[in-house]
Design an enzyme around this catalytic site. Sequence first.
Site, PDB file in Angstrom:
ATOM      1  N   PRO B 653      12.847 121.433  72.939  1.00  0.00           N
ATOM      2  CA  PRO B 653      13.628 122.266  72.260  1.00  0.00           C
ATOM      3  C   PRO B 653      12.975 123.531  71.428  1.00  0.00           C
ATOM      4  O   PRO B 653      13.298 124.319  71.579  1.00  0.00           O
ATOM      5  CB  PRO B 653      14.530 121.399  71.644  1.00  0.00           C
ATOM      6  N   GLY B 725      11.640 129.058  82.400  1.00  0.00           N
ATOM      7  CA  GLY B 725      10.848 130.322  82.122  1.00  0.00           C
ATOM      8  C   GLY B 725      11.622 131.638  82.516  1.00  0.00           C
ATOM      9  O   GLY B 725      11.259 132.610  81.915  1.00  0.00           O
ATOM     10  N   GLU B 726      12.217 131.379  83.607  1.00  0.00           N
ATOM     11  CA  GLU B 726      12.706 133.036  83.826  1.00  0.00           C
ATOM     12  C   GLU B 726      14.330 132.908  83.593  1.00  0.00           C
ATOM     13  O   GLU B 726      14.892 134.398  83.659  1.00  0.00           O
ATOM     14  CB  GLU B 726      12.670 132.709  85.505  1.00  0.00           C
TER      15      GLU B 726
END
Lengths: 342, 759
Positions: B653, B725-726
């Site tokens: 996290p 990631g995106e």
Amino acid sequence: MRPFSYARAPDLSQAVRLGQHTGQGQTDAPVQFLAGGTTLYDLMKLDVMVPEHVIDLTPLRGGHASITPSADGLRLGAFARMAQVAAHPVVRADYPVLAESLQLAASAQIRNMATLGGNVLQRTRCTYFRDPSWAACNKRNPGSGCAAVDGFNRNHAVLGTNASCIAQYPGDWAVALMALEAEIDLVGPLGARHLPFASLHRSADKQPHLETNLRPGEVITAFFIPATAYAQRSVYVKVRDRASYEFAIASAAVALEMDGDIVRQVRIGLGGMAYRPWRAHNAETMLTGKPLTDAAAEAAGQAAMEGAVGRGQNDYKIALGRQTIMRALMQAKAMPAPSRKA
Amino acid sequence: MTIDPAILFGTPTPRVDGVAKVTGAARYGSDEPLASPAFACLVTSDIARGRITGFDLGAAKAVPGVLDILTHDTVGNQVKTPPGPDGGPTPTTLESDRIWHDGQIIAIVVANTFEAATEAVSRVRVSTVSEPPTASFDSPGTEVKAVAAARNGSAPKEDQTAKKAAADAAFAVAPVKVDARYATPPQHHNPMELFTTTCSWDGPKLTIYEPSQFMWGLKSAVARQLGIDPSDVRTVSRFVGGAFGSRGNVTSRTAWVALAAKRLGRPIKLVPTRAQGFTIATFRAETRQHVRLSATADGKLTSVFHEGWEVSSRPSSYKVAGNKATSRLYAAPSIATAVNVVHADRATPGFMRAPAETPYMFALESAMDELSYMLNMDPIELRRVNDTQTDPVSGLSFSSRLLMPCFDQAAEKFGWKQRNPKPGSMQDGAWLVGYGCATSFYPNNIGPAAARISLMASGRANVAMAAHELGTGAYTTIAITAAHALGLKVVDVAVQLGDSDLPPVPAAGGSNNAASTTHAVVKACEEVRRRLAEAAVAAEDSPFHGADPATLTLVEGRLQNANGQSEPLSRAVPRTGGRLEVYAENLPAGLPASAMAQLYDGRAMMSRGDSRKDVTAYAFGAHCVEVRVHSLTREIRVPRVVSAFASGHIINPTTARSQYMGGIIWGISSALHEATEVDPASARLINTNLADYMVPVNADIPSIEIIMVPEDDRRVNPLGVKGIGEIGIVGMNAAVANAVFHATGKRLRELPLRAEHLL
């Protein structure tokens, strides 16, 4: 980056002697003065300035960097750093537009390095000027033309330009100096002289490569800002595309003296939209002696932009300039009445 | 897979490489120490189209310390042109006299010092014959080609003509509709680390130090360009200073630097300038888009049509075709898409964080917002009305979809209820206030990967794989996974990444990295456990002699059984030898066995969330954003964002939060700041530096809150890991634009949004 020679000027007389070939500060002069270096090194790395000799003026800081308030006004050594002046309690209290214009400029790192004298001589941010692979730039290569007139010109000037150059003067502090009717001290090979700050920068003409009326070898040694009631009630509004570390797309320095609801005196400097540090005289005249209403502020903004010429992408600055002036006037009006009397 | 992901993941863990990074000990490509390197600098073109007629190199060669200058005259076809990002053709550089775009590499100067090389570059004189170039969409000379939305640019698999006709018919009769055109600008990644390359030869062996998102891909591609055996090439990139897609595919510079080093017989280091980074690598192409939505009076979509136009270079058909994604976001009975590539005299674009979704979701999510006002419906409720658990294009079930819980949690935390729906109705002093929202989503991709794990009797483990630390926290996620799977502490696991001598993993792109690498690591750890367990049950001196090896687990540095009996690794490991080393490959379900072989060949075949046979796999999220627009001067500022994401099991996290925030910040940047300006007459890029190419500064980003909505999805993959990631950036630009509409009543359909559009 090209090889160059470097010399430190131990004192003012040596600086002036070593600097005889600085020309009028044009980018291709073979000798360049170095103060904070925040513009010169930048342009040397970009190959825009390729001096053969760099004269370091840093030793002059010893004698020309003090901040001296008096009843007559504020004297600032030209080698004082932006950050130092922005943080000075008297500057903040009695000349807020000066402190704000410095504090809102550049980044903390640059403000810690850049000097006042160098600040007012900062070069334009025109991207065509800053990249020598563009052949057409009258500011770099006199007579070569202007790639910006029909190119990407969103950030370019609308006031005081002509077809040979539409670059804008990028700085903030000079705009405040225009509003406060500052003066400057110069020392050069022919001796010392004293000028209104307003006559330092040249207006647009056919020679955009000459930006100032500095004579060869001349060094700015000090600024003087007269103590006035309007200086105390002054504000700098800077409109920009991001919240910090960015040049203005429009800015206004407003200094205001009120007599009740009536404008006794007002001074308006403009930045981010003009070829040189700009003063909106006609707007000042319109406002003087009248109540400062929203409508009056808007009309003054409109008047200040008279004669502005857009080149396509920068057309918006004509409307934005008007709005910026309005905003600065209303912010100045909202400030508490100053302690100093006219 | 027997290991429960709940044991593996979810503990906030500081970056294991954090200290190395902040103290400068982390070695990036150009930091690698080399004996006596020479320095290369690039000469790039200052015209966008034409031919080189000659070089005058006299002054450049006269600069003391200059060793070599490579031009098309001297090296010509000694290196093959690398493939473009889509595997197809892309502009040449030193192979010929042709200039395809501004800033193309046309010569390389090599000198004893960086300073000499830089000075010599400024003294190279090049003669060119220029042809009138085409800058972008509205320039004369574009060539427009309709292409299929399929990723590889092949012919359409299904005929969109019938679908378009059906969508048109539904649109024609619908009571509520939006028909709008949108535009997004060219953008450049500008990772902090420049596009450096260092090449060093040892006999026939070439080592390349270069920031890369695909170590094995770079190795194979450069070997093919140079015509040498890939086993003679090693690529090293232990840390990458940001990538965002810009380092996913090989660019022209690498093989040329390798050739220069070979000619010179010395290692060569290239550190190009920031400005050159705008033209020697890829970028996000500008798009134009047309969206038509129709709905019933209660907000149910009856048709979605989304067409895109994307700029590319003359030779390349690369495109992102983001409507492949947008078309499957909302339930609609009639969906049609179209994509067009517009060829101009520009460099070939490429992957840039959420390549497909960032531009295309701007259009779709703006159009959804427009529809909500036409319906007089809250924009979140419009998403709820059209939410679906079934992919409307394929008819497959989503592996999981918690879009509306994301919206509800984000809205609650944001205070969406305080929103007065009327545009221009909220104000705070001189500032107009607007609230906007948008959906975010991103497909879950996973590829084959390999890992090698060694376990020592001391209870320490090493994990080695050619994975990529792009700033995402890969060292840490891999250490966490191995430590928890082996019953060790994170500090007891050493991780080696970024070296093609290590087992291959796919390109770190498309948010596959976490899923691909953790599955390979867990597979290796499972094998470690199995071998320890089998050795233990076979050993007479073990408490587990004769037991079922499947009942033994690794916990707190010991092998133990369900009764709590245990023995330390210092006894268990030596039974298998001096140390236990396992090499494991993971082939995700749905991929052919050849996918693993292809990986060793430098090609990454993926199981893609949008083209699986069993389910459609996406992560989902929701953005709520507040904007402020000055009532007089119209600057736009974003004081706060609350975003919620449901993206499967979160490995770490701590770094996940950073990654989400980075995406959101980049989305704000995409909305308000970033645009590469192209000079219309010359097709040259104008603002190729970080002063004029704007990105937000700290003062632009006051408050971002991230909510991670728990999600346990074992259909996406065995560990339930969805990439993150995106997804953070997706939809953010639309959320900002929607908030600007709410603040001002003015709909802006072209990015970036600026003061001048609101005056």
